[in-house]
Enzyme design. Structure first.
Site, short mmCIF file in Angstrom:
data_model
loop_
_atom_site.label_atom_id
_atom_site.label_comp_id
_atom_site.label_asym_id
_atom_site.label_seq_id
_atom_site.Cartn_x
_atom_site.Cartn_y
_atom_site.Cartn_z
N GLY A 21 0.81 -1.21 0.00
CA GLY A 21 0.00 0.00 0.00
C GLY A 21 0.84 1.25 0.00
CB ALA A 22 4.31 1.77 -0.94
CG ASN A 23 -1.06 3.58 -3.90
OD1 ASN A 23 -1.20 2.47 -3.36
ND2 ASN A 23 -2.05 4.46 -3.94
N GLY A 25 -0.31 8.09 1.13
CA GLY A 25 -0.42 8.15 2.58
C GLY A 25 0.80 7.67 3.34
CB ILE A 26 0.99 5.94 6.62
CG1 ILE A 26 0.38 7.06 7.46
CG2 ILE A 26 2.02 5.15 7.43
CD1 ILE A 26 -0.51 6.59 8.58
N GLY A 27 1.94 4.70 3.80
CA GLY A 27 2.76 3.74 3.07
C GLY A 27 3.76 4.42 2.15
CB SER A 151 -5.96 0.80 13.86
OG SER A 151 -6.84 1.83 14.28
CE1 TYR A 191 -9.24 -0.47 9.74
CE2 TYR A 191 -9.72 0.56 11.87
CZ TYR A 191 -8.87 0.38 10.78
OH TYR A 191 -7.67 1.04 10.74
#
Length: 325
Positions: A21-23, A25-27, A151, A191
């Site tokens: 998920g590096a595309n 935000g935090i990633g 989280s 979640y």
């Protein structure tokens, strides 16, 4: 630890990292700062267009960075297997695996393999990925690390077990993320359960590494309340509603910057002395420099960890045969 920031990241030259998920935000920030510190980074993303664009952006912000995109859809176990195979063909070892990608409070849905989406993506996809990449992590010259991003909302969902030892869960979630149905589905509970699973997975992984005398460290982190498209993702699926406006307002007024939200992950991934099963978050709970984070007692339950592990192996078909209990 007080005041720790990205400038404190130790040199990562010669090390290889995978960030899911590096595309954005935090990633993205995690991948960028690891690359800035000298690591060769693989941005594992579902969208090819967004993943390639992120690599272009990263190289522009960090000239000379070693970064590449590889496709990974955590909602499809065949994609997880393809990623692990492709990674193994290109790299002999893996020093750092950051299981960052996730979805939050989505309407009821199913993954390609029939699991409830949040549990399937946030936990089962990463469980499978970690197991498939374990031989590369073992091959790292120095102690490798695995960081699972959880989280504070893990408190909303405890994973239960039936008296007969079977999986038990809120109505509509299908126990450990099985088919289930939309009836009775509670998105925030689902979640929370997926984030509890991240912590239980970390706990059991750390316990098994310690028992095996492995040099690999398993830790977890959470960003607190950071500006991210994760908060507004579910609202976007439902159009411009009150929820989407509240999410946008919260990001604008209350959230800390995305770069600050990435610091607990970066600390868990790189700081010296991070212990097995550490859980790192912002010092003040929702914001601040990285510090040890409070966690619900059920995320430290050995029996629950073992049962979740066994169920996850069964559901994903990925066995950690070389890492005995």
């Amino acid at each position: 630890m007080p005041g720790w920031n990205a400038r404190n990241i130790p040199a990562q030259s010669g090390r290889t990292a995978v960030v899911t998920g590096a595309n954005s935000g935090i990633g993205y920030v995690t991948a960028r700062e690891l690359a800035r510190s000298g690591a060769s980074v693989v941005l594992a993303c579902r969208s090819a267009a967004r993943g390639r664009a992120a690599v272009v952006r990263l190289r522009a912000e960090v000239p000379g960075a070693e970064a590449e995109f590889q496709p990974l859809d955590l909602a499809d176990l065949s994609s997880v297997r393809e990623f692990a195979t492709a990674y193994g063909r290109r790299y002999p070892s893996l020093d750092l695996l950051v299981n960052n990608a996730g979805v939050m409070a989505l309407p009821f849905g199913r993954t390609a393999d029939g699991f409830e989406t949040q549990f399937g993506v946030n936990h089962l996809g990463h469980f499978a990925l970690t197991g498939l990449l374990l031989p590369r992590l073992r091959a790292a010259a120095a102690g490798a690390r695995i960081v699972n991003v959880s989280s504070g909302f893990h408190v909303l969902g405890k994973i239960g077990f039936g008296e007969d030892g079977g999986e038990d869960g809120p109505e509509g979630t299908g126990g450990f993320g099985g088919p289930g149905s939309e009836h009775g589905y509670r998105r925030w509970v689902a979640y929370g359960r997926s984030k509890t699973a991240n912590l239980l997975f970390t706990h059991e992984l750390a316990r098994r590494f310690a028992a095996a005398g492995s040099t690999i460290t398993a830790a977890a982190a959470h960003p607190g309340y950071a500006s991210s498209n994760l908060h507004s993702g579910a609202s976007k699926l439902e159009g411009p509603t009150l929820n989407s406006r509240v999410a946008a307002l919260g990001n604008a007024v209350l959230a800390q910057p995305t770069a600050s939200g990435a610091l607990p992950t970066l600390y868990a991934a790189t700081a010296p002395g991070v212990r097995q099963d550490a859980f790192i978050g912002p010092r003040f709970g929702w914001r601040g420099a990285p510090a040890p984070s409070w966690r619900a007692r059920w995320t430290l339950d050995d029996t629950a960890g073992e049962r979740l592990w066994a169920a996850s192996e069964k559901l994903t078909g990925v066995s950690y045969a070389t890492l005995p209990r």
